[in-house]
Write a protein that holds these residues in place. Structure first.
Motif, PDB file in Angstrom:
ATOM      1  N   ALA A   4       1.026  -1.458  -0.147  1.00  0.00           N
ATOM      2  CA  ALA A   4      -0.272   0.025   0.204  1.00  0.00           C
ATOM      3  C   ALA A   4       1.153   1.259   0.102  1.00  0.00           C
ATOM      4  CB  ALA A   4      -0.859   0.214   0.855  1.00  0.00           C
ATOM      5  N   PHE A   5       1.892   1.081   0.751  1.00  0.00           N
ATOM      6  CA  PHE A   5       3.112   2.075   0.784  1.00  0.00           C
ATOM      7  C   PHE A   5       3.331   3.160  -0.452  1.00  0.00           C
ATOM      8  CE2 PHE A   5       7.124   3.805   1.765  1.00  0.00           C
ATOM      9  CZ  PHE A   5       7.422   5.324   2.071  1.00  0.00           C
ATOM     10  N   GLN A   6       3.938   1.547  -1.128  1.00  0.00           N
ATOM     11  CA  GLN A   6       4.416   1.591  -2.529  1.00  0.00           C
ATOM     12  C   GLN A   6       3.560   2.574  -3.479  1.00  0.00           C
ATOM     13  OE1 GLN A   6       5.747  -2.766  -2.758  1.00  0.00           O
ATOM     14  NE2 GLN A   6       7.976  -1.934  -2.070  1.00  0.00           N
ATOM     15  N   LEU A   7       1.900   1.667  -3.329  1.00  0.00           N
ATOM     16  CA  LEU A   7       1.304   2.527  -4.427  1.00  0.00           C
ATOM     17  C   LEU A   7       1.338   3.779  -3.489  1.00  0.00           C
ATOM     18  CD1 LEU A   7      -1.591  -0.699  -4.851  1.00  0.00           C
ATOM     19  CD2 LEU A   7       0.162   0.112  -6.611  1.00  0.00           C
ATOM     20  N   ASP A 113      -7.217 -14.824  -8.939  1.00  0.00           N
ATOM     21  CA  ASP A 113      -7.353 -15.279  -7.633  1.00  0.00           C
ATOM     22  C   ASP A 113      -7.201 -15.045  -6.361  1.00  0.00           C
ATOM     23  OD1 ASP A 113      -6.055 -17.132  -9.879  1.00  0.00           O
ATOM     24  OD2 ASP A 113      -3.841 -15.925  -9.442  1.00  0.00           O
ATOM     25  N   SER A 114      -6.786 -16.248  -4.935  1.00  0.00           N
ATOM     26  CA  SER A 114      -7.610 -15.479  -3.565  1.00  0.00           C
ATOM     27  C   SER A 114      -5.945 -15.892  -3.079  1.00  0.00           C
ATOM     28  CB  SER A 114      -8.501 -15.417  -3.829  1.00  0.00           C
ATOM     29  OG  SER A 114      -8.750 -17.075  -3.320  1.00  0.00           O
ATOM     30  N   ASP A 115      -5.759 -15.072  -2.416  1.00  0.00           N
ATOM     31  CA  ASP A 115      -5.262 -15.357  -1.064  1.00  0.00           C
ATOM     32  C   ASP A 115      -5.544 -14.196   0.356  1.00  0.00           C
ATOM     33  OD1 ASP A 115      -3.165 -16.588   0.702  1.00  0.00           O
ATOM     34  OD2 ASP A 115      -1.442 -15.148  -0.232  1.00  0.00           O
ATOM     35  N   GLY A 116      -5.541 -16.111   1.490  1.00  0.00           N
ATOM     36  CA  GLY A 116      -6.239 -15.337   2.788  1.00  0.00           C
ATOM     37  C   GLY A 116      -7.559 -14.050   2.245  1.00  0.00           C
ATOM     38  N   GLY A 117      -8.245 -14.127   1.321  1.00  0.00           N
ATOM     39  CA  GLY A 117      -9.437 -13.509   2.031  1.00  0.00           C
ATOM     40  C   GLY A 117      -8.926 -12.211   0.392  1.00  0.00           C
ATOM     41  N   LYS A 118      -8.325 -12.368   0.098  1.00  0.00           N
ATOM     42  CA  LYS A 118      -7.701 -11.065  -0.607  1.00  0.00           C
ATOM     43  C   LYS A 118      -7.829 -11.727  -1.902  1.00  0.00           C
ATOM     44  CE  LYS A 118      -4.426  -7.739   2.325  1.00  0.00           C
ATOM     45  NZ  LYS A 118      -3.089  -7.515   2.650  1.00  0.00           N
ATOM     46  N   VAL A 119      -8.482 -11.380  -3.206  1.00  0.00           N
ATOM     47  CA  VAL A 119      -8.904 -11.326  -4.635  1.00  0.00           C
ATOM     48  C   VAL A 119      -7.708 -10.510  -5.075  1.00  0.00           C
ATOM     49  CG1 VAL A 119     -10.217 -11.696  -6.037  1.00  0.00           C
ATOM     50  CG2 VAL A 119     -11.105 -11.890  -4.004  1.00  0.00           C
ATOM     51  N   MET A 168      -7.197   2.624 -12.022  1.00  0.00           N
ATOM     52  CA  MET A 168      -7.097   1.893 -11.029  1.00  0.00           C
ATOM     53  C   MET A 168      -5.735   1.041 -10.948  1.00  0.00           C
ATOM     54  SD  MET A 168      -9.800   2.688  -8.822  1.00  0.00           S
ATOM     55  CE  MET A 168      -8.911   1.449  -7.243  1.00  0.00           C
ATOM     56  N   MET A 169      -4.650   1.522 -10.032  1.00  0.00           N
ATOM     57  CA  MET A 169      -3.615   1.514 -10.824  1.00  0.00           C
ATOM     58  C   MET A 169      -2.622   0.473  -9.466  1.00  0.00           C
ATOM     59  SD  MET A 169      -2.089   4.067 -12.956  1.00  0.00           S
ATOM     60  CE  MET A 169      -0.654   4.050 -12.521  1.00  0.00           C
ATOM     61  N   TYR A 170      -2.083   0.014 -10.319  1.00  0.00           N
ATOM     62  CA  TYR A 170      -1.583  -1.397  -9.289  1.00  0.00           C
ATOM     63  C   TYR A 170      -0.186  -1.981  -9.448  1.00  0.00           C
ATOM     64  CZ  TYR A 170      -6.303  -3.707 -10.062  1.00  0.00           C
ATOM     65  OH  TYR A 170      -7.688  -4.060  -9.647  1.00  0.00           O
ATOM     66  N   ASN A 178      -8.518  -4.335  -4.362  1.00  0.00           N
ATOM     67  CA  ASN A 178      -9.475  -3.278  -2.820  1.00  0.00           C
ATOM     68  C   ASN A 178      -7.871  -2.370  -2.359  1.00  0.00           C
ATOM     69  OD1 ASN A 178      -7.451  -5.015  -1.029  1.00  0.00           O
ATOM     70  ND2 ASN A 178      -8.836  -5.020   0.313  1.00  0.00           N
ATOM     71  N   GLU A 179      -6.609  -2.165  -2.802  1.00  0.00           N
ATOM     72  CA  GLU A 179      -5.459  -2.313  -2.457  1.00  0.00           C
ATOM     73  C   GLU A 179      -4.946  -1.125  -4.087  1.00  0.00           C
ATOM     74  OE1 GLU A 179      -2.509  -4.156  -0.768  1.00  0.00           O
ATOM     75  OE2 GLU A 179      -3.838  -4.910   0.954  1.00  0.00           O
ATOM     76  N   ALA A 180      -5.676  -0.928  -5.187  1.00  0.00           N
ATOM     77  CA  ALA A 180      -4.867  -0.896  -6.342  1.00  0.00           C
ATOM     78  C   ALA A 180      -5.926   1.292  -6.009  1.00  0.00           C
ATOM     79  CB  ALA A 180      -6.320  -1.138  -7.728  1.00  0.00           C
ATOM     80  N   GLN A 181      -5.118   2.212  -6.714  1.00  0.00           N
ATOM     81  CA  GLN A 181      -5.029   3.339  -6.137  1.00  0.00           C
ATOM     82  C   GLN A 181      -5.453   4.155  -7.956  1.00  0.00           C
ATOM     83  OE1 GLN A 181      -3.853   4.564  -3.404  1.00  0.00           O
ATOM     84  NE2 GLN A 181      -3.456   2.545  -2.743  1.00  0.00           N
TER      85      GLN A 181
END
Length: 204
Positions: A4-7, A113-119, A168-170, A178-181
């Motif tokens: 998140a900080f890098q984005l 894909d998903s990992d620990g609930g994050k898509v 929306m940037m990845y 949900n962490e795309a900026q």
């Protein structure tokens, strides 16, 4: 947290470039520019942004913020060898026409894909293209365009719907959705918003 900080840093980096590369002749005009019901323009005289996204040169041929277009926006883009767009998505349709060169379109698979609930987008599908190819990207599909030719530039004509574009940037293909900026205005439009605000402030 690190991602998140890098984005966030990525977003501020682009904003700084916009301010630093704003041409002086663009800082004293109001936007959109009135181009009338019809006008012939020489693209060699249009401003070409070669600094905002490394490896990409951009000309807004017909834009919402710059020219007042409502339904579509048209760009000319050049990617240097190895140059690419960021991994991103947007709510508009996008059509590409390859005028010169070759490259690869990366698109997120139909099932994220998903990992620990994050898509997140996951490993992308690859589609190779060359001169005289055309391809499109549907709304909200995560994608990236890369010039894979080590010897020549990639020249693209790009048309997008529903301008002005909001992106929306990845950071990469493992960035959760949900962490795309959000970048609104996007870098191509932001310089003109800044210029118009600067011009308005000078007149007060």
């Amino acid at each position: 947290m690190k991602m998140a900080f890098q984005l966030i840093f990525f977003t501020f980096f682009f904003t700084a470039l916009i301010f630093s590369s704003l041409p002086s002749n663009y800082a004293h005009s109001h936007y959109p520019i009135d181009i009338g019901p019809a006008m012939v323009r020489n693209l060699d005289k249009e401003f070409q942004d070669s600094n905002t996204i490394p490896g990409i040169s951009h000309i807004t041929v017909a834009g919402a913020v710059l020219h007042g277009f409502n339904e579509i926006e048209v760009w000319m883009e050049t990617a240097a060898p190895g140059g690419s767009t960021p991994v991103h998505r947007h709510a508009c349709e996008e059509v590409f026409v390859v005028l010169k060169g070759s490259g690869t379109l990366y698109v997120a698979s139909n099932a994220s894909d998903s990992d620990g609930g994050k898509v997140f987008p996951g490993r992308p599908e690859t589609m190779h293209f060359s001169v005289n190819s055309t391809f499109h990207v549907a709304p909200d599909v995560v994608h990236q365009v890369l010039n894979t030719d080590p010897h020549q530039d990639l020249h693209l004509l790009v048309v997008v719907s529903k301008p002005p574009i909001k992106v929306m940037m990845y950071e990469d293909w493992t960035t959760p959705h949900n962490e795309a900026q959000l970048m609104n205005p996007f870098v191509w439009d932001a310089r003109y918003v800044v210029a118009d605000q600067t011009s308005s402030a000078q007149e007060i």
